[in-house]
Design an enzyme around this catalytic site. Structure first.
Site, mmCIF file in Angstrom:
data_model
loop_
_atom_site.group_PDB
_atom_site.id
_atom_site.type_symbol
_atom_site.label_atom_id
_atom_site.label_comp_id
_atom_site.label_asym_id
_atom_site.label_seq_id
_atom_site.Cartn_x
_atom_site.Cartn_y
_atom_site.Cartn_z
ATOM 1 N N ASP A 7 -1.889 -0.667 5.937
ATOM 2 C CA ASP A 7 -2.255 -0.070 7.222
ATOM 3 C C ASP A 7 -3.751 0.048 7.447
ATOM 4 O O ASP A 7 -4.174 0.391 8.554
ATOM 5 C CB ASP A 7 -1.646 1.335 7.324
ATOM 6 C CG ASP A 7 -2.353 2.324 6.400
ATOM 7 O OD1 ASP A 7 -2.294 2.127 5.169
ATOM 8 O OD2 ASP A 7 -2.973 3.269 6.911
ATOM 9 N N ASP A 56 0.852 -1.180 0.000
ATOM 10 C CA ASP A 56 0.000 0.000 0.000
ATOM 11 C C ASP A 56 0.892 1.237 0.000
ATOM 12 O O ASP A 56 2.097 1.161 0.285
ATOM 13 C CB ASP A 56 -0.887 -0.037 1.253
ATOM 14 C CG ASP A 56 -1.734 1.202 1.411
ATOM 15 O OD1 ASP A 56 -2.462 1.544 0.473
ATOM 16 O OD2 ASP A 56 -1.644 1.839 2.480
ATOM 17 N N ASP A 80 -0.335 5.295 0.797
ATOM 18 C CA ASP A 80 -0.598 6.296 1.837
ATOM 19 C C ASP A 80 -0.682 5.646 3.215
ATOM 20 O O ASP A 80 -1.471 4.730 3.440
ATOM 21 C CB ASP A 80 -1.910 7.027 1.552
ATOM 22 C CG ASP A 80 -1.822 7.906 0.318
ATOM 23 O OD1 ASP A 80 -0.728 8.023 -0.253
ATOM 24 O OD2 ASP A 80 -2.853 8.481 -0.072
#
Length: 257
Positions: A196, A9, A11
């Site tokens: 996240d 991922d 951001d």
């Protein structure tokens, strides 16, 4: 062919939540590139956003997963075939007005509003608005209203998934779906996935080694199958610093200098 492959991922994971910097991840990135280990960017970002970032990271030779898995960008290409965006927006606008007004998508915002909300410069905000498959946005209602909203979308074939910043609508393909197709291209090496947010869970669970990167800007992800046996780990550091620490350790565990 590399024995490892990394799916990540962006951001809040490889990129800092506030500054979008990946500087803290450079030591591990350098080790990965030196060992010719593919790093697959997997993000809610558009192809227009990922193309320059993939170049800057030195990963143009790797495919990338765009718009939360709704599209796949080939190596050395900035093109992703097809577009469901207009159909998605049409179905979104079919919702009852009392629900529709509670979701403000990128298609409802000007470039200036997107730039202000994301903290991106205007050109990057334009790239973020250049969507082909999915619609990120801000939810302004209650949890009960969100349940009604997502149920009505599901009846129209649309899924709503929470990322690090936004609620993103799409026609259902996930990062994990695209991950499976990419693994076949690389003779299915040992896979590592880092993320996240809730929209990363399937990807993390699908990988041989999963890493949940700490993000203090939202609630921690719930316990995931695989954590007890150590197949899935959590970082103490957040963002690119946590990403770097986890991959440095994994590379050392695999004897990669």
């Amino acid at each position: 062919m590399s024995e490892l492959i990394v799916f990540t991922d962006l951001d809040g994971t490889l990129l800092d939540h506030d500054s979008y910097s990946f500087a803290a991840a450079l030591p591990a990135l350098d080790r990965l590139r030196a060992a010719n280990i593919p790093v697959i960017l997997a993000s809610s970002k558009t192809a227009a956003e990922i193309t320059p970032l993939r170049e800057e990271l030195g990963l143009a030779a790797c495919p990338a997963i765009v718009e939360n898995g709704a599209g796949l960008m080939a190596a050395y290409s900035s093109n992703v075939e097809g577009s469901d965006y207009s159909n998605l927006r049409r179905k979104l606008d079919e919702l009852p007005a009392n629900l529709r007004r509670l979701f403000v998508g990128f298609g409802d915002m000007s470039t200036e509003q997107i730039a202000q909300d994301t903290g991106l410069p205007d050109k990057s905000a334009q790239d973020a608005a250049n969507r082909q498959f999915s619609e990120p946005g801000i939810w302004h209602g209650s949890s009960a209203e969100l349940d009604t909203f997502t149920n009505q979308l599901a009846a129209r074939g649309i899924s709503a998934r929470r990322g690090g910043r936004y609620l993103t609508l799409s026609f259902g393909k996930t990062k994990a779906d695209q991950m499976q197709s990419i693994l076949g291209q690389f003779s299915t090496p040992t896979s590592i996935a880092l993320g996240d947010a809730p929209n990363d869970i399937e990807m993390i669970m699908t990988a041989d080694i999963g890493v949940i990167v700490h993000n203090p800007h939202h609630d921690a992800l719930p316990d995931i199958d695989g954590e007890r046996d150590g197949r899935i780990i959590r970082t103490k550091l957040s963002g690119p610093a946590g990403w770097n620490a986890a991959l440095q350790q994994i590379l050392s565990d695999h004897g990669i200098d």
